[in-house]
Design a protein around this motif. Structure first.
Motif, PDB file in Angstrom:
ATOM      1  N   LEU A   1       0.794  -1.291   0.086  1.00 21.03           N
ATOM      2  CA  LEU A   1       0.021  -0.032   0.109  1.00 21.03           C
ATOM      3  C   LEU A   1       0.817   1.383   0.088  1.00 21.03           C
ATOM      4  N   ALA A   2       1.923   1.288   0.815  1.00 24.50           N
ATOM      5  CA  ALA A   2       2.581   2.520   1.069  1.00 24.50           C
ATOM      6  C   ALA A   2       3.592   2.624  -0.458  1.00 24.50           C
TER       7      ALA A   2
ATOM      8  N   THR B   1      11.359   3.309  -0.123  1.00 27.99           N
ATOM      9  CA  THR B   1       9.912   3.531   0.667  1.00 27.99           C
ATOM     10  C   THR B   1       9.513   2.055   1.416  1.00 27.99           C
ATOM     11  N   ALA B   2       9.778   0.959   0.575  1.00 29.10           N
ATOM     12  CA  ALA B   2       9.248  -0.117   1.223  1.00 29.10           C
ATOM     13  C   ALA B   2      10.087  -0.540   2.642  1.00 29.10           C
ATOM     14  N   TYR B   3      11.395  -0.174   2.471  1.00 24.63           N
ATOM     15  CA  TYR B   3      12.466  -0.430   3.501  1.00 24.63           C
ATOM     16  C   TYR B   3      12.255   0.399   4.673  1.00 24.63           C
ATOM     17  N   LEU B   4      12.047   1.772   4.353  1.00 22.90           N
ATOM     18  CA  LEU B   4      11.745   2.763   5.259  1.00 22.90           C
ATOM     19  C   LEU B   4      10.488   2.179   6.061  1.00 22.90           C
ATOM     20  N   VAL B   5       9.431   2.108   5.463  1.00 20.19           N
ATOM     21  CA  VAL B   5       8.194   1.732   6.274  1.00 20.19           C
ATOM     22  C   VAL B   5       8.345   0.304   6.888  1.00 20.19           C
ATOM     23  N   ARG B   6       8.929  -0.370   6.481  1.00 18.83           N
ATOM     24  CA  ARG B   6       9.304  -1.823   6.902  1.00 18.83           C
ATOM     25  C   ARG B   6      10.026  -1.352   8.423  1.00 18.83           C
TER      26      ARG B   6
ATOM     27  N   PHE C   1       9.790   1.396  10.004  1.00 15.53           N
ATOM     28  CA  PHE C   1       9.007   2.100  11.119  1.00 15.53           C
ATOM     29  C   PHE C   1       8.002   1.246  11.776  1.00 15.53           C
ATOM     30  N   LYS C   2       7.505   0.248  10.963  1.00 14.69           N
ATOM     31  CA  LYS C   2       6.688  -0.690  11.627  1.00 14.69           C
ATOM     32  C   LYS C   2       7.375  -1.805  12.578  1.00 14.69           C
ATOM     33  N   SER C   3       8.791  -1.747  12.560  1.00 12.63           N
ATOM     34  CA  SER C   3       9.411  -2.718  13.441  1.00 12.63           C
ATOM     35  C   SER C   3       9.466  -1.938  14.773  1.00 12.63           C
ATOM     36  N   SER C   4       9.094  -0.724  14.926  1.00 13.57           N
ATOM     37  CA  SER C   4       9.112   0.172  16.150  1.00 13.57           C
ATOM     38  C   SER C   4      10.560   0.085  16.785  1.00 13.57           C
ATOM     39  N   PRO C   5      11.459   0.575  15.953  1.00  6.27           N
ATOM     40  CA  PRO C   5      12.926   0.508  16.629  1.00  6.27           C
ATOM     41  C   PRO C   5      13.111   1.129  17.844  1.00  6.27           C
ATOM     42  N   TRP C   6      12.409   2.361  17.936  1.00  6.35           N
ATOM     43  CA  TRP C   6      12.406   3.076  19.308  1.00  6.35           C
ATOM     44  C   TRP C   6      12.008   2.173  20.787  1.00  6.35           C
ATOM     45  N   LYS C   7      11.341   0.897  20.349  1.00  9.30           N
ATOM     46  CA  LYS C   7      11.081   0.153  21.555  1.00  9.30           C
ATOM     47  C   LYS C   7      11.995  -0.518  21.882  1.00  9.30           C
ATOM     48  N   SER C   8      13.152  -0.877  21.261  1.00  6.45           N
ATOM     49  CA  SER C   8      14.113  -1.313  21.269  1.00  6.45           C
ATOM     50  C   SER C   8      15.530  -0.860  21.620  1.00  6.45           C
TER      51      SER C   8
END
Length: 380
Positions: A325-326, A366-371, A373-380
């Motif tokens: 979609l993105a 775009t695909a790699y950037l969205v992926r 962001f979806k991995s929520s790197p700030w949580k780790s």
């Protein structure tokens, strides 16, 4: 592009077992995204070599069919785990997301066309997308845009997707009532479309209808959906089926490729007679047959469960397909700026190579950037 095992019925087991993702789905979706970009760049020479030039179906069929398969994973499993109410909520959330994505893409692309000014031939870029009515009466047409009664041609696939998604709870509940009921509904809606009974208005000042009629295209979407769910059996490898699929693809080339129609008037007359069966708006029957033949060939080439899909390029295209979609929205936004750049640079072979590769790289990034962001790197 073949179904995995059906999801387990509701209960504790359904909440703990996660359906494995079919690698073929994401890989072929990634290919489809790149083809769609080429098809949307104005006057792109590379678009002369996309599959749509040689057959009745094109990347739109890939997008719709694979969206149906992906929806089986997302929404079908939601129904299995949590029931009808949560299914309605999740479908409504997705429709809401896609609706606003449609609005934002329209506004961004329209702004780009306004800023771009006039083409080399004196035609404004706003005119090239038939957006002059919107520029003349933005107030009333903004209301039409928000109610999907104003749907310019370039911006028509997401509204189609919205309507099909709205049909999904109906089809899922119908499949629970009786396993054959959704197929009667699918065929009934498609048949009504072929007789012109389901058109939706695309603009208030004429009788033009949506270029993609969702009530015709839902047949392909839900074919993919029920294949992935296991309600429709996936055809196994059979040499006769392979031969038949190849024959269908090869025999349609003379009636779809414009070069044949230029060579002899017979092909042009035959193509005109076949037009109701190859109609893109209502999703003619031969488009369905042609796509299923291509799909079967692609599945056999990919090997059992995609075992032949290996290598770096496959991995990259798989990521593109996972974030479809993105990536699709990005392609819609950058296609016309690439065309504008080619107009200014001159449509030479090196310029087209640079423009198309820029588009591919932008979509991959775009695909790699969205992926990421979806991995929520700030949580780790």
């Amino acid at each position: 592009m073949a179904p995995s095992d059906p999801a387990p019925a509701g209960g504790p087991l359904a909440q703990t077992i996660k359906r494995p993702r079919d690698p073929r789905l994401d890989f072929f979706r990634g290919i489809g995204m790149l083809i769609i970009l080429l098809a949307h760049i104005p006057d792109d020479g590379w678009a002369l070599w996309i599959p749509a030039r040689f057959g009745f179906s094109d990347a739109t069929e890939m997008f719709v069919f694979q969206s149906g398969m992906a929806s089986a994973i997302a929404f079908g499993s939601t129904f299995d785990r949590s029931g009808a109410l949560i299914l309605f909520a999740r479908v409504a959330q997705r429709i809401w997301q896609i609706f606003w994505a449609h609005i934002v893409v329209f506004i961004v692309v329209t702004a780009i066309m306004v800023v771009a000014g006039t083409r080399y031939d004196g035609v404004t870029y706003v005119e090239s997308l038939n957006l002059v009515p919107f520029m003349r009466d933005p107030g009333n047409l903004l209301a039409g845009l928000l109610t999907l009664t104003y749907v310019p041609n370039y911006f028509d696939i997401l509204p189609m997707y919205i309507v099909i998604l709205a049909l999904m709870p109906v089809m899922i509940l119908a499949s629970k009532a009786h396993r054959h009921l959704p197929f009667f509904l699918m065929i009934g809606l498609w048949s009504a479309t072929q007789f012109g009974l389901t058109g939706l208005p695309a603009e208030p000042w004429s009788d033009r209808q949506w270029f993609f009629n969702p009530f015709g295209w839902q047949l392909l979407f839900f074919t993919g959906y029920f294949l992935m769910r296991g309600n429709l059996p996936s055809p196994a490898y059979d040499r006769r089926l392979v031969a038949l699929a190849i024959a269908v693809v090869v025999l349609t080339v003379p009636f779809a490729w414009v070069r044949f129609q230029d060579v002899h008037p017979f092909f042009q007359m035959a193509a005109a007679k076949l037009a109701p069966l190859t109609d893109k708006t209502n999703f003619g029957l031969l488009r369905f047959v042609h796509f299923l033949a291509l799909c079967y060939i692609a599945v056999q080439l990919a090997g059992r469960k995609g075992e032949r899909l290996r290598g770096r390029i496959v991995r990259v295209l798989t990521v593109v397909g996972q974030q479809s979609l993105a990536v699709f929205l990005t392609g819609m936004v950058i296609a016309h700026p690439i065309g504008i750049a080619l107009d200014h640079a001159g449509r030479t072979v090196p310029a087209e190579i640079a423009g198309n590769l820029f588009g591919f790289c932008t979509m991959i990034a775009t695909a790699y950037l969205v992926r990421w962001f979806k991995s929520s790197p700030w949580k780790s």
